[in-house]
Design a protein around this motif. Structure first.
Motif, PDB file in Angstrom:
ATOM      1  N   LYS A 116      59.096  42.480  42.879  1.00  0.00           N
ATOM      2  CA  LYS A 116      59.666  41.844  41.702  1.00  0.00           C
ATOM      3  C   LYS A 116      59.004  40.479  41.251  1.00  0.00           C
ATOM      4  O   LYS A 116      58.737  40.235  40.046  1.00  0.00           O
ATOM      5  N   ASN A 139      56.019  43.781  29.087  1.00  0.00           N
ATOM      6  CA  ASN A 139      57.219  44.031  29.744  1.00  0.00           C
ATOM      7  C   ASN A 139      57.174  45.071  30.597  1.00  0.00           C
ATOM      8  O   ASN A 139      57.329  46.139  30.065  1.00  0.00           O
ATOM      9  N   SER A 141      58.925  47.534  33.833  1.00  0.00           N
ATOM     10  CA  SER A 141      60.180  47.588  34.836  1.00  0.00           C
ATOM     11  C   SER A 141      59.690  47.867  36.313  1.00  0.00           C
ATOM     12  O   SER A 141      58.591  48.874  36.623  1.00  0.00           O
ATOM     13  N   LYS A 143      61.032  49.988  38.203  1.00  0.00           N
ATOM     14  CA  LYS A 143      61.188  51.188  38.470  1.00  0.00           C
ATOM     15  C   LYS A 143      59.797  52.080  38.072  1.00  0.00           C
ATOM     16  O   LYS A 143      59.625  53.118  38.745  1.00  0.00           O
ATOM     17  N   GLU A 144      58.999  51.524  37.314  1.00  0.00           N
ATOM     18  CA  GLU A 144      57.549  52.283  37.068  1.00  0.00           C
ATOM     19  C   GLU A 144      56.731  52.305  38.474  1.00  0.00           C
ATOM     20  O   GLU A 144      55.600  53.023  38.379  1.00  0.00           O
TER      21      GLU A 144
END
Length: 172
Positions: A116, A139, A141, A143-144
């Protein structure tokens, strides 16, 4: 100048699950998978080598490069190995199966290519991700970057990779 190349699981490299499954196939034992949900990023030895050479040409200084890799469910890798070995070596045809065992405590079901904290500094570049000191414009995520949500390796590419390992790196 220096750069870091971060790999996923290099299939067929020393200590990879491929070697564990290969030994289980040879001993005609079930291929053990700890959980059906478990996924990992994978890349071939040739992809890893090619990436190192590519990075040496494009690096500036201090970046981390990560290949945009497909992921695989470990159960699918085991099943793919059973099919390829069974079709190439009749001695192993229908001698093993995939066995789901209990998950070990603290074992990760999925993995992430980046943290992160690295996310703001991540950029897509030539089939890779680059983490630099510069904040990215797009931007992204987290999750990608999860093996759970990443595109899966195709069955044909998986079988091709397994066959290449048998032909080039595995000695019988």
């Amino acid at each position: 100048k220096f750069a870091i190349v971060r790999f996923g699981n290099v299939i067929g490299s020393r200590g990879s699950v491929f070697q564990i499954f290969q030994n289980q196939i040879k001993m005609k034992k079930p291929l053990t998978v700890t959980d059906k949900r478990m996924t990992r990023f994978i890349m071939s030895i040739s992809e890893a080598s090619s990436m190192i050479l590519k990075v040496t040409k494009i690096m500036k200084d201090g970046e981390t490069f990560i290949l945009k890799m497909p992921s695989i469910r470990i159960e699918d890798l085991a099943g793919g190995m059973l099919r390829v070995y069974g079709s190439r070596f009749p001695i192993y045809r229908n001698t093993s199966s995939v066995k789901i065992s209990k998950s070990r405590e603290r074992e990760r079901f999925h993995e992430f290519l980046i943290t992160k904290e690295e996310l703001p500094f991540c950029h897509g570049i030539n089939g890779m991700y680059k983490i630099s000191k510069i904040v990215g414009r797009k931007n992204l995520s987290i999750k990608e970057f999860s093996s759970e949500t990443a595109p899966r390796i195709s069955q044909s590419k998986l079988y091709k990779t397994i066959n290449e390992l048998i032909d080039e790196y595995i000695s019988y």
